[in-house]
Write an enzyme that holds these catalytic residues in place. Structure first.
Site, PDB file in Angstrom:
ATOM      1  CD  GLU A 197       0.177   8.720   2.734  1.00 13.27           C
ATOM      2  OE1 GLU A 197       1.022   8.497   1.899  1.00 13.27           O
ATOM      3  OE2 GLU A 197      -0.458   8.039   3.704  1.00 13.27           O
ATOM      4  CD  GLU A 386      -3.855   5.495   1.693  1.00 11.00           C
ATOM      5  OE1 GLU A 386      -3.054   4.742   2.098  1.00 11.00           O
ATOM      6  OE2 GLU A 386      -3.784   6.340   0.814  1.00 11.00           O
TER       7      GLU A 386
HETATM    8  C1  BG6 Z   1       0.033   5.087   2.198  1.00 14.33           C
HETATM    9  C2  BG6 Z   1      -0.097   5.219   0.479  1.00 14.33           C
HETATM   10  O1  BG6 Z   1       1.316   5.807   2.585  1.00 14.33           O
HETATM   11  O2  BG6 Z   1       0.282   3.808   2.479  1.00 14.33           O
HETATM   12  C3  BG6 Z   1      -0.361   4.078  -0.412  1.00 14.33           C
HETATM   13  O3  BG6 Z   1      -0.863   6.428   0.474  1.00 14.33           O
HETATM   14  C4  BG6 Z   1       0.220   2.816   0.462  1.00 14.33           C
HETATM   15  O4  BG6 Z   1      -0.221   4.217  -1.550  1.00 14.33           O
HETATM   16  C5  BG6 Z   1      -0.163   2.793   1.863  1.00 14.33           C
HETATM   17  O5  BG6 Z   1       0.146   1.643  -0.299  1.00 14.33           O
HETATM   18  C6  BG6 Z   1       0.333   1.687   2.406  1.00 14.33           C
HETATM   19  O6  BG6 Z   1       1.565   1.266   2.542  1.00 14.33           O
HETATM   20  P1  BG6 Z   1       2.039  -0.092   1.922  1.00 14.33           P
HETATM   21  O7  BG6 Z   1       3.535   0.295   1.865  1.00 14.33           O
HETATM   22  O8  BG6 Z   1       1.988  -1.074   2.754  1.00 14.33           O
HETATM   23  O9  BG6 Z   1       1.639  -0.254   0.620  1.00 14.33           O
END
Ligand code: BG6
Length: 488
Positions: A197, A386
């Site tokens: 990111e 992701e």
């Molecule tokens: C992304 C990150 O922004 O979101 C991850 O790369 C992160 O590291 C994921 O875990 C989900 O966010 P969260 O806050 O629900 O863990």
């Protein structure tokens, strides 16, 4: 036209959120190691000792008092210290991924396991050996690793003594670190991502109230250094092994105009440029985009650069574009519009969408839209690295976990990818985020679970760490087996 037979299904994690073993195997301290636990309504803190020796805490991402040093303090709980102890459970976890049929597994390397402070001459052999064991285990099951070189896990020394990414010395240190990885794991790892990111320094301004202009100046300078570092690393990877593919990884900002008011449409376009395309254009096209000047002027930025930087950026264009996608947001000039949360795509609330328990919108169709936008702009292969739903799960007495909400969420996104492929998008892979429960990055909770695999660990650190298969585990296995045809 559906998913190609080579489509890579899998899951994703990051070192700091799952490995644990924070001070094991010669690893140095990272900024993650001083992050406390929060909740959806209470922030996470960074703990420190002031220059007068007093303990203190600052809300995560806010600046520490001058002269303060990050420190682990007795009175706080640090969920990343043990994570889900992937460090000691990786064999069991990889076997479960293999059982689901994973073709690819995204993970990150903690810089401080390889170079504890970030500046050492020689890498830490134990750290290298740990990741080698993980890659060899993946290979046993024909699972391709997809490795993020930097996932928010900065060695404290680099942050405090060298001033972090604002200091261009980090470019060389990062290149050295990455080249150690490329040489060490040549033949074992083909797919790499430079910065997780990478647009996050820009996005922080949407989160921190009254974000000072001066911090945006810093953010854009940081990014300049990261663009150069990333480009040099892409070039080095290609030199070390022409087989290696290196991608850009961005926080997927996908925003719709809240209304058809042309002011909303223009505001949305600007937002996409500033929050997302500024980084993606630079990394994919090898030069800053035409609207960069406008963006810099807005924050009175005069970047400190060297001529060679622009050559490096040009020569180190990425091979593929990858991004996180959780939700979409809406942009409007109407200050009274109802606000919504989100991973990165915050903004106004979309009346057509449902929202998760953490207030993030659920928008499968938005993924099809976004994939088309990106492919149309770059014609480079894409990966969704992701995507997932963070939710509260109930472990039943018989060890089952019924998570139809997660299946429903993922189904919509799998369908959206299928539709985008049908539209003609070249999509290589899908790595579902937090395929095994891990510590949430924004809140530090375990309660916000993404996994197809449940880990018995609670917000306060209690639990056996035992792994359980959720209903979604069997569902995803079926999706992979049918190559995305059977999503019911
Ligand atoms: C992304 C990150 O922004 O979101 C991850 O790369 C992160 O590291 C994921 O875990 C989900 O966010 P969260 O806050 O629900 O863990």
């Amino acid at each position: 036209m559906g998913f190609s037979k080579n489509f890579m299904w899998g899951g994703a994690t990051a070192a700091n959120q799952c490995e644990g073993a924070w001070n094991v195997g010669g690893k140095g301290m990272t900024v993650s190691d001083v992050s406390t636990a929060g909740t959806v309504s209470d922030p996470r803190y960074t703990t420190y000792i002031t220059k007068d020796g007093k303990p203190g805490k600052a809300i995560m991402f806010q600046e520490l008092p001058e002269g303060a040093h990050r420190a682990v303090l007795d009175e706080y709980y640090y969920p990343y210290h043990e994570g889900i102890d992937f460090y000691h459970h990786y064999k069991e976890d990889i076997a479960l991924f293999a059982e689901m049929g994973f073709k690819i597994f995204r993970m990150s390397i903690s810089w401080a396991r390889i170079f504890p402070k970030g500046i050492e001459k020689e890498p830490n052999k134990e750290g290298l050996a740990f990741y080698r064991r993980v890659f060899e285990e993946l290979k046993k099951y024909n699972i391709e690793p997809l490795v993020t070189i930097f996932h928010y896990d900065m060695p404290v020394y680099l942050e405090e003594e060298l001033g972090g990414w604002g200091n261009r010395e980090l470019i060389d240190l990062f290149e050295k670190y990455a080249c150690v990885l490329f040489n060490e794991y040549k033949g074992l790892v083909k797919y790499w991502l430079t910065f997780n990111e990478i647009n996050s320094p820009i996005l922080l301004r949407n989160y921190i109230p009254n974000y000072p202009k001066s911090r945006m100046k810093e953010a854009l300078q940081i990014l300049h250094h990261q663009f150069v570092a990333s480009a040099r690393v892409v070039r080095a990877a290609h030199e070390i092994s022409p087989d290696m593919k290196v991608g850009a990884m961005l926080g997927g900002v996908c925003s719709y105009p809240l209304t058809c008011n042309p002011d909303d449409v223009l505001a949305t376009q600007k937002r996409q440029q500033d929050d997302f395309y500024y980084c993606c254009d630079t990394m994919a096209r090898g030069k800053y985009p035409y609207y960069a000047q406008r963006f810099w002027e807005e924050y009175d930025v005069k970047l400190e650069t060297k001529e060679q930087d622009f050559i490096d950026i040009q020569e180190g264009k990425v091979d593929m574009i990858t991004f996180s996608y959780y939700s979409t947001g809406c942009t409007t000039v109407d200050e009274n519009a109802e606000k919504a949360k989100g991973n990165f795509t915050t903004g106004a609330k979309n009346p057509y969408l449902q929202y998760s328990e953490w207030g993030w919108s659920i928008d499968g169709k938005g993924l099809r839209y976004f994939l088309n936008e990106l492919y149309g702009r770059y014609q480079l292969p894409l990966m969704v690295v992701e995507n997932g739903l963070g939710a509260v799960d109930q472990l039943e007495a018989n060890g089952s976990i019924h998570d139809p909400y997660r299946i429903a969420y993922t189904r919509e996104h799998v369908k959206a990818m299928r539709d985008a492929i049908h539209d003609g998008v070249d999509l290589l892979a899908y790595t579902y985020w937090g395929c095994i429960d891990l510590v949430s990055a924004s809140t530090g909770e375990m309660k916000k679970r993404y996994g197809f695999i449940y880990v018995d660990r609670n917000n306060d650190g209690s639990g056996t760490l035992k792994r359980y298969k959720k209903d979604s585990f069997y569902w995803y296995k079926k999706v992979i087996e049918s190559n995305g045809e059977d999503v019911d």
